[in-house]
Write a protein that holds these residues in place. Structure first.
Motif, PDB file in Angstrom:
ATOM      1  N   LEU A   1      57.028  19.408  23.270  1.00  0.00           N
ATOM      2  CA  LEU A   1      56.580  18.382  22.321  1.00  0.00           C
ATOM      3  C   LEU A   1      57.511  18.357  21.112  1.00  0.00           C
ATOM      4  N   GLU A   2      57.861  19.553  20.636  1.00  0.00           N
ATOM      5  CA  GLU A   2      58.732  19.635  19.470  1.00  0.00           C
ATOM      6  C   GLU A   2      60.115  19.046  19.758  1.00  0.00           C
ATOM      7  N   GLN A   3      60.617  19.295  20.969  1.00  0.00           N
ATOM      8  CA  GLN A   3      61.953  18.793  21.336  1.00  0.00           C
ATOM      9  C   GLN A   3      61.895  17.366  21.887  1.00  0.00           C
ATOM     10  N   GLU A   4      60.702  16.803  21.992  1.00  0.00           N
ATOM     11  CA  GLU A   4      60.480  15.452  22.560  1.00  0.00           C
ATOM     12  C   GLU A   4      61.066  15.340  23.965  1.00  0.00           C
ATOM     13  N   VAL A   5      60.832  16.395  24.763  1.00  0.00           N
ATOM     14  CA  VAL A   5      61.240  16.392  26.176  1.00  0.00           C
ATOM     15  C   VAL A   5      59.969  16.244  27.021  1.00  0.00           C
ATOM     16  N   PRO A   6      59.887  15.225  27.864  1.00  0.00           N
ATOM     17  CA  PRO A   6      58.659  15.062  28.647  1.00  0.00           C
ATOM     18  C   PRO A   6      58.536  16.110  29.751  1.00  0.00           C
ATOM     19  N   VAL A   7      57.407  16.830  29.759  1.00  0.00           N
ATOM     20  CA  VAL A   7      57.160  17.819  30.826  1.00  0.00           C
ATOM     21  C   VAL A   7      55.760  17.583  31.401  1.00  0.00           C
ATOM     22  N   PRO A   8      55.520  16.393  31.987  1.00  0.00           N
ATOM     23  CA  PRO A   8      54.151  16.067  32.403  1.00  0.00           C
ATOM     24  C   PRO A   8      53.590  17.014  33.453  1.00  0.00           C
ATOM     25  N   LEU A   9      54.422  17.519  34.371  1.00  0.00           N
ATOM     26  CA  LEU A   9      53.888  18.400  35.424  1.00  0.00           C
ATOM     27  C   LEU A   9      53.445  19.729  34.838  1.00  0.00           C
ATOM     28  N   ILE A  10      54.258  20.269  33.940  1.00  0.00           N
ATOM     29  CA  ILE A  10      53.900  21.560  33.339  1.00  0.00           C
ATOM     30  C   ILE A  10      52.639  21.389  32.485  1.00  0.00           C
ATOM     31  N   TYR A  11      52.592  20.282  31.737  1.00  0.00           N
ATOM     32  CA  TYR A  11      51.391  20.044  30.923  1.00  0.00           C
ATOM     33  C   TYR A  11      50.152  19.925  31.810  1.00  0.00           C
ATOM     34  N   GLN A  12      50.314  19.166  32.908  1.00  0.00           N
ATOM     35  CA  GLN A  12      49.167  18.931  33.801  1.00  0.00           C
ATOM     36  C   GLN A  12      48.677  20.253  34.406  1.00  0.00           C
ATOM     37  N   ALA A  13      49.642  21.117  34.769  1.00  0.00           N
ATOM     38  CA  ALA A  13      49.265  22.410  35.352  1.00  0.00           C
ATOM     39  C   ALA A  13      48.504  23.248  34.325  1.00  0.00           C
ATOM     40  N   LEU A  14      48.966  23.197  33.076  1.00  0.00           N
ATOM     41  CA  LEU A  14      48.291  23.947  32.011  1.00  0.00           C
ATOM     42  C   LEU A  14      46.885  23.378  31.793  1.00  0.00           C
ATOM     43  N   ALA A  15      46.798  22.041  31.787  1.00  0.00           N
ATOM     44  CA  ALA A  15      45.496  21.400  31.578  1.00  0.00           C
ATOM     45  C   ALA A  15      44.529  21.761  32.708  1.00  0.00           C
ATOM     46  N   GLU A  16      45.048  21.830  33.931  1.00  0.00           N
ATOM     47  CA  GLU A  16      44.205  22.217  35.080  1.00  0.00           C
ATOM     48  C   GLU A  16      43.681  23.636  34.879  1.00  0.00           C
ATOM     49  N   ARG A  17      44.549  24.513  34.360  1.00  0.00           N
ATOM     50  CA  ARG A  17      44.109  25.893  34.093  1.00  0.00           C
ATOM     51  C   ARG A  17      42.943  25.897  33.117  1.00  0.00           C
ATOM     52  N   PHE A  18      43.124  25.140  32.030  1.00  0.00           N
ATOM     53  CA  PHE A  18      42.050  25.114  31.036  1.00  0.00           C
ATOM     54  C   PHE A  18      40.795  24.511  31.664  1.00  0.00           C
ATOM     55  N   GLY A  19      40.999  23.460  32.501  1.00  0.00           N
ATOM     56  CA  GLY A  19      39.865  22.823  33.172  1.00  0.00           C
ATOM     57  C   GLY A  19      39.141  23.800  34.094  1.00  0.00           C
ATOM     58  N   SER A  20      39.890  24.747  34.647  1.00  0.00           N
ATOM     59  CA  SER A  20      39.299  25.684  35.613  1.00  0.00           C
ATOM     60  C   SER A  20      38.275  26.595  34.956  1.00  0.00           C
ATOM     61  N   ARG A  21      38.324  26.690  33.660  1.00  0.00           N
ATOM     62  CA  ARG A  21      37.391  27.620  32.992  1.00  0.00           C
ATOM     63  C   ARG A  21      35.946  27.143  33.133  1.00  0.00           C
ATOM     64  N   ALA A  22      35.750  25.860  33.558  1.00  0.00           N
ATOM     65  CA  ALA A  22      34.391  25.366  33.815  1.00  0.00           C
ATOM     66  C   ALA A  22      33.897  25.819  35.182  1.00  0.00           C
ATOM     67  N   ASP A  23      34.768  26.395  35.988  1.00  0.00           N
ATOM     68  CA  ASP A  23      34.475  26.908  37.324  1.00  0.00           C
ATOM     69  C   ASP A  23      33.659  25.935  38.174  1.00  0.00           C
ATOM     70  N   ASP A  24      34.262  24.771  38.510  1.00  0.00           N
ATOM     71  CA  ASP A  24      33.545  23.828  39.368  1.00  0.00           C
ATOM     72  C   ASP A  24      34.056  23.881  40.810  1.00  0.00           C
ATOM     73  N   GLY A  25      34.682  24.968  41.189  1.00  0.00           N
ATOM     74  CA  GLY A  25      34.959  25.235  42.596  1.00  0.00           C
ATOM     75  C   GLY A  25      36.163  24.534  43.194  1.00  0.00           C
ATOM     76  N   ARG A  26      37.114  24.067  42.369  1.00  0.00           N
ATOM     77  CA  ARG A  26      38.286  23.363  42.920  1.00  0.00           C
ATOM     78  C   ARG A  26      39.185  24.336  43.683  1.00  0.00           C
ATOM     79  N   PHE A  27      39.529  23.964  44.896  1.00  0.00           N
ATOM     80  CA  PHE A  27      40.266  24.839  45.806  1.00  0.00           C
ATOM     81  C   PHE A  27      41.647  25.209  45.258  1.00  0.00           C
TER      82      PHE A  27
END
Ligand SMILES: NC(=O)C1=CN([C@@H]2O[C@H](COP(=O)(O)OP(=O)(O)OC[C@H]3O[C@@H](n4cnc5c(N)ncnc54)[C@H](O)[C@@H]3O)[C@@H](O)[C@H]2O)C=CC1
Ligand SMILES: O=C(CO)[C@H](O)[C@H](O)COP(=O)(O)O
Length: 300
Positions: free
Chosen positions: A252-278
């Motif tokens: 974000l600071e370097q204004e370089v788009p990293v959508p896949l890495i961000y999405q993977a991180l967001a999925e990790r945070f989402g996993s903390r709800a433990d809704d059973g995603r494979f």
């Protein structure tokens, strides 16, 4: 050569073993006396405390820190500092933030090398990949140790000035998150798709010649073999996240788009709800595969 190793957990013990195997001497310290005893059993000289370790190393000390990133690194350096001179070299092999490494390099008398370490405990036999930042002379003086700890001379290199080693390792971890996410999504589709598939067999077949073969995919194969086709009681909860967060913050600071890495991180945070995603359950198990991080299990 003689090396002081501080922090004798999953990673530090491998550093000790590989340096000893290469014929060097090791002086070892950890806050945990059992870890020190294990290193001594392997052939290292045990140190009672950091002062004792420094004394045993004599002049031109070479010291490798493998303690958890953050406070433990600062606390260790503070205690070591009275014993350090400009002829000494300290390596931080942990996952420290690159800016903390720049600050530490500027604040201690010894030369400071920030060393990103990849390969995890499971890579002990092959050796690690080492990404190193800091003064060239200090890097050169540590070459015998880096040759021993890495896969060999091709398994380490100086990335640039202070901070660059941990910077490259931070981005490496961002890529690691994205790759785990991609494998997780693919296997999630296969697990819930049209065919009744043996996922270990899919992973094994892919690992033999496919474009997407990799060590992480070998760890997928291992996960299905050991946990079962449905991953058994492996929970949808992926722990960790700090290095991925730093990668996204830097992007974000370097204004370089990293959508896949961000999405993977967001999925990790989402996993903390433990809704059973494979896919996230697979990522949880893969962290054990490459890092021996505890597998979060579903409660009965
Ligand atoms: N486990 C992995 O896959 C990888 C870990 N790393 C990094 O390597 C570093 C070490 O990781 P692990 O070995 O997995 O952790 P660990 O938790 O297995 O071992 C850490 C060791 O440091 C000791 N320790 C903690 N504070 C200390 C202090 N102030 N003085 C002396 N000893 C102290 C602990 O008693 C423990 O034995 C961390 O920065 C981690 O992020 C880097 C690459 C891969
Ligand atoms: O550096 C590593 C692997 O390359 C460590 O295993 C690290 O802990 C992985 O990051 P996270 O804990 O966020 O999954």
């Amino acid at each position: 050569m003689q090396l002081g190793v501080i922090g004798l957990g999953r990673m530090g013990q491998i550093v000790v073993d590989r340096v000893l195997d290469a014929g060097h001497d090791v002086v070892a310290f950890d806050l945990d006396a059992e870890a020190v005893a294990t290193a001594a059993d392997a052939g290292a000289t045990p140190a009672e405390d950091l002062g004792d370790l420094a004394e045993r190393l004599g002049e031109e000390k070479r010291i490798w820190l493998m303690v958890p990133a953050g406070e433990a690194v600062d606390a260790t350096l503070e205690e070591l500092e009275p014993h350090l001179t400009a002829d000494d070299v300290v390596v931080d092999g942990g996952n420290s933030h690159f800016e903390a490494s720049v600050r530490r390099a500027e604040s201690i008398d010894a030369a400071y090398l920030d060393c990103g370490t990849s390969g995890g405990p499971a890579g002990a036999e092959l050796g690690f990949s080492l990404m190193i930042g800091g003064p060239e002379w200090a890097y050169e003086s540590m070459t015998p140790v880096f040759d021993a700890v890495a896969t060999g001379p091709a398994g380490h290199d100086r990335m640039g000035p202070s901070g660059s080693g941990h910077y490259v390792k931070m981005v490496h971890n961002g890529v690691e998150y994205a790759l785990m996410q991609a494998y997780g999504e693919g296997f999630e589709l296969l697990a819930n798709g049209r065919y009744d598939l043996d996922l270990e067999s899919v992973a094994r077949t892919w690992n033999n010649g496919a474009v997407i073969r990799s060590w992480l995919l070998e760890l997928c194969e291992e996960a299905f073999r050991e946990e079962g086709n449905d991953l058994g009681d492996v929970a949808d909860h992926v722990a960790g996240g700090s290095t991925g967060t730093w990668t996204v913050q830097e992007a974000l600071e370097q204004e370089v788009p990293v959508p896949l890495i961000y999405q993977a991180l967001a999925e990790r945070f989402g996993s903390r709800a433990d809704d059973g995603r494979f896919g996230r359950r697979l990522a949880n198990r893969l962290r054990y595969g490459f890092g021996r991080h505890e597998v979060q299990r579903r409660e009965e």
